[in-house]
Design an enzyme around this catalytic site. Structure first.
Site, PDB file in Angstrom:
ATOM      1  N   LYS A 129       0.858  -1.189   0.000  1.00  0.00           N
ATOM      2  CA  LYS A 129       0.000   0.000   0.000  1.00  0.00           C
ATOM      3  C   LYS A 129       0.887   1.228   0.000  1.00  0.00           C
ATOM      4  O   LYS A 129       2.019   1.173   0.482  1.00  0.00           O
ATOM      5  CB  LYS A 129      -0.875   0.036   1.254  1.00  0.00           C
ATOM      6  CG  LYS A 129      -2.097   0.917   1.110  1.00  0.00           C
ATOM      7  CD  LYS A 129      -3.222   0.178   0.436  1.00  0.00           C
ATOM      8  CE  LYS A 129      -4.384   1.051   0.089  1.00  0.00           C
ATOM      9  NZ  LYS A 129      -5.532   0.238  -0.377  1.00  0.00           N
ATOM     10  N   ASP A 169      -6.700   4.282  -4.971  1.00  0.00           N
ATOM     11  CA  ASP A 169      -7.418   4.169  -3.705  1.00  0.00           C
ATOM     12  C   ASP A 169      -8.076   5.545  -3.540  1.00  0.00           C
ATOM     13  O   ASP A 169      -8.243   6.265  -4.543  1.00  0.00           O
ATOM     14  CB  ASP A 169      -6.435   3.837  -2.549  1.00  0.00           C
ATOM     15  CG  ASP A 169      -7.153   3.403  -1.272  1.00  0.00           C
ATOM     16  OD1 ASP A 169      -7.520   2.232  -1.168  1.00  0.00           O
ATOM     17  OD2 ASP A 169      -7.372   4.242  -0.374  1.00  0.00           O
TER      18      ASP A 169
HETATM   19  O1  2IT Z   1      -8.027  -1.325  -1.023  1.00  0.00           O
HETATM   20  C1  2IT Z   1      -7.901  -1.877  -2.136  1.00  0.00           C
HETATM   21  O2  2IT Z   1      -8.020  -3.093  -2.278  1.00  0.00           O
HETATM   22  C2  2IT Z   1      -7.576  -1.021  -3.284  1.00  0.00           C
HETATM   23  N1  2IT Z   1      -7.481   0.179  -3.134  1.00  0.00           N
HETATM   24  C3  2IT Z   1      -7.350  -1.650  -4.636  1.00  0.00           C
HETATM   25  C4  2IT Z   1      -5.936  -2.093  -4.770  1.00  0.00           C
HETATM   26  C5  2IT Z   1      -5.540  -2.557  -6.146  1.00  0.00           C
HETATM   27  O3  2IT Z   1      -4.369  -2.927  -6.278  1.00  0.00           O
HETATM   28  O4  2IT Z   1      -6.364  -2.574  -7.062  1.00  0.00           O
END
Ligand code: 2IT
Length: 451
Positions: A129, A169
């Protein structure tokens, strides 16, 4: 703290000490450790191989300065983050969040959750993340672009299609992914699937914008089936009006349910006819594009009630679906939910419920569906975007949607079965944690003590 197992208590105490002052991260860790207690007691390998103390410590955490120039010619400085939490089952994968609330705790809780979520999808993706405390609100398009270029200038040193694949996100949609992707390509001179959520013309997958919301509703339909119920005719309270809320509202409406609330940082609206026409659903996109971040605009346009400074959880509905951000449902909200006789509580945003609120809902027998399972459709379609990029090919919307549907049904079933296996039938939180965890733990043991 409800932990009884000595090993887990030791692990948690170390985490609490090492990450003092990071309440969101500790909240996410404690919830998972509590669910895993019966698993740890039955499987001695976990303690022997130090799986628990390893899984709560990120493999790597990168913090960096992001300088950029605003339209007035002033230099601005933000802080950027990327946590590479766990790579046992695949390259790090997870979104980038741009919001003033972003800090190390928020990024680590999200990366930790992402590890289990990605595992639940059945696709080979590790957990990661990233983000920054940059506030996109009120910024010009040129400022967003300069910020994204500066952010990627550093991030590009740490990512790659087989290493770490970021996505969107909160605060990061197709526009931002485009700017980030453009900068990566310029720095590396490589056209690869290094980001997901890309525009269609440069490798983005069909259904990615809809995926989180659609997936959440597919999961909800499976859950309702367990109780012999149907989505048709049910009323829903949804929060937020961003990408996730939009996909959720669209699919609920398509399947015959009715969404009566959406919300923003300013308050919420109550629409007794439902946010159900194409015009109303598209207006959510317009509100987002305007950058004003005010749901009052919906009330003004469609002449419905607006509740300033309030959250939608005071409304009596059949199903609650928080779609905005972490800890958006407090103990007081949970009391309203129980008092209103709501039976189903489906988390869509990441960790939307405070610890006290979860405990209260549980005590009062509300069915709780946990975000790491419910919202996994977003990252699942990101995984499918990676597959398509690797093949240099793209699937039709129907193909992607069918795969998403299957993945969400499997997640529900695997979670349900995992909880049952450990004597907790019907506990969808424990089920998701156990099912997501087992695959990662097996891989960590098989790969030896390296990280
Ligand atoms: O919280 C999540 O799963 C996302 N923001 C999507 C992450 C992604 O790699 O598509």
């Amino acid at each position: 703290m409800k932990l009884k197992n000595e090993y887990l208590i030791r692990v948690y105490e170390t985490v609490a000490q090492r990450n003092a002052g990071e309440p969101e991260f500790l909240q996410a860790v404690l919830e998972v450790l509590e669910s895993l207690e019966p698993v740890v007691e039955q499987d001695p390998r976990l303690e022997k191989w130090g799986v628990m103390e390893r899984i709560v410590e990120p493999e790597r955490m990168i913090t960096f300065r992001v300088s950029w120039m605003d339209d007035a010619g002033n230099v601005q400085v933000n802080r950027g983050y990327r946590v590479q939490f766990n790579s046992a089952i695949g390259p790090y994968k997870g979104g980038i969040r741009l919001h003033p609330s972003v800090n190390a705790s928020v990024i680590k809780f999200l990366g930790f959750e992402q590890t289990f979520k990605n595992s639940l999808t059945g696709l080979p993706m590790g957990g990661g993340k990233g983000g920054s405390d940059f506030d996109p609100r009120g910024k010009s398009d040129a400022e967003i672009m300069r910020f994204c270029q500066s952010f990627m200038t550093e991030l590009s040193k740490h990512i790659g299609p087989d290493t770490d694949v970021p996505a969107g996100d909160i605060g990061v949609g197709a526009r931002e992914v485009g700017y980030l992707y453009g900068q990566y390509k310029r720095l590396r001179n490589e056209f690869t699937g290094v980001l997901t959520g890309k525009g269609r013309s440069f490798g983005g997958s069909l259904i990615r914008p809809e995926a989180t919301g659609f997936g959440a509703v597919y999961y909800t339909v499976e859950m309702l089936k367990t109780f012999g119920e149907d989505i048709k005719g049910k009323t829903f309270a949804v929060s937020g009006f961003g990408n996730v809320a939009w996909g959720t509202v669209k699919k609920i409406t398509e399947l015959g349910g009715k969404v009566v609330t959406i919300s923003g940082p300013d308050g919420y609206i109550y629409d007794p006819d439902g946010v159900s026409t194409e015009e109303k659903i598209n207006f959510m996109l317009e509100m987002r594009a305007s950058g004003r971040d005010k749901v009052k605009d919906y009330a003004d346009k469609f002449g419905v009630q607006y509740f300033e400074g309030k959250r939608p959880w005071e409304q009596k509905v059949d199903v609650i679906m928080p779609c905005a951000t972490q800890n958006e449902v407090s103990l007081d909200d949970a009391k309203n939910i129980v008092a209103n006789g709501v039976k189903y509580y489906v988390e869509v945003s990441n960790m939307p419920t405070t610890e006290e609120a979860v405990a209260y809902l549980k005590e009062n027998k509300v069915v709780i569906a946990p975000s790491k399972a419910v919202n996994a459709g977003g990252v699942a379609v990101s995984g499918l975007e990676m597959s398509q990029n690797s093949m240099r090919y793209s699937w039709t919307a129907e193909e992607v949607d069918a795969k998403l549907h299957q993945i969400m049904s499997d997640i529900y079933k695997n979670s349900y079965d995992a909880a049952k296996k450990f004597g907790m039938e019907g506990d969808l939180i424990a089920g998701a944690n156990i099912a997501g965890f087992m695959k990662v733990a097996d891989a960590m043991i098989a790969e030896g003590v390296a990280y």
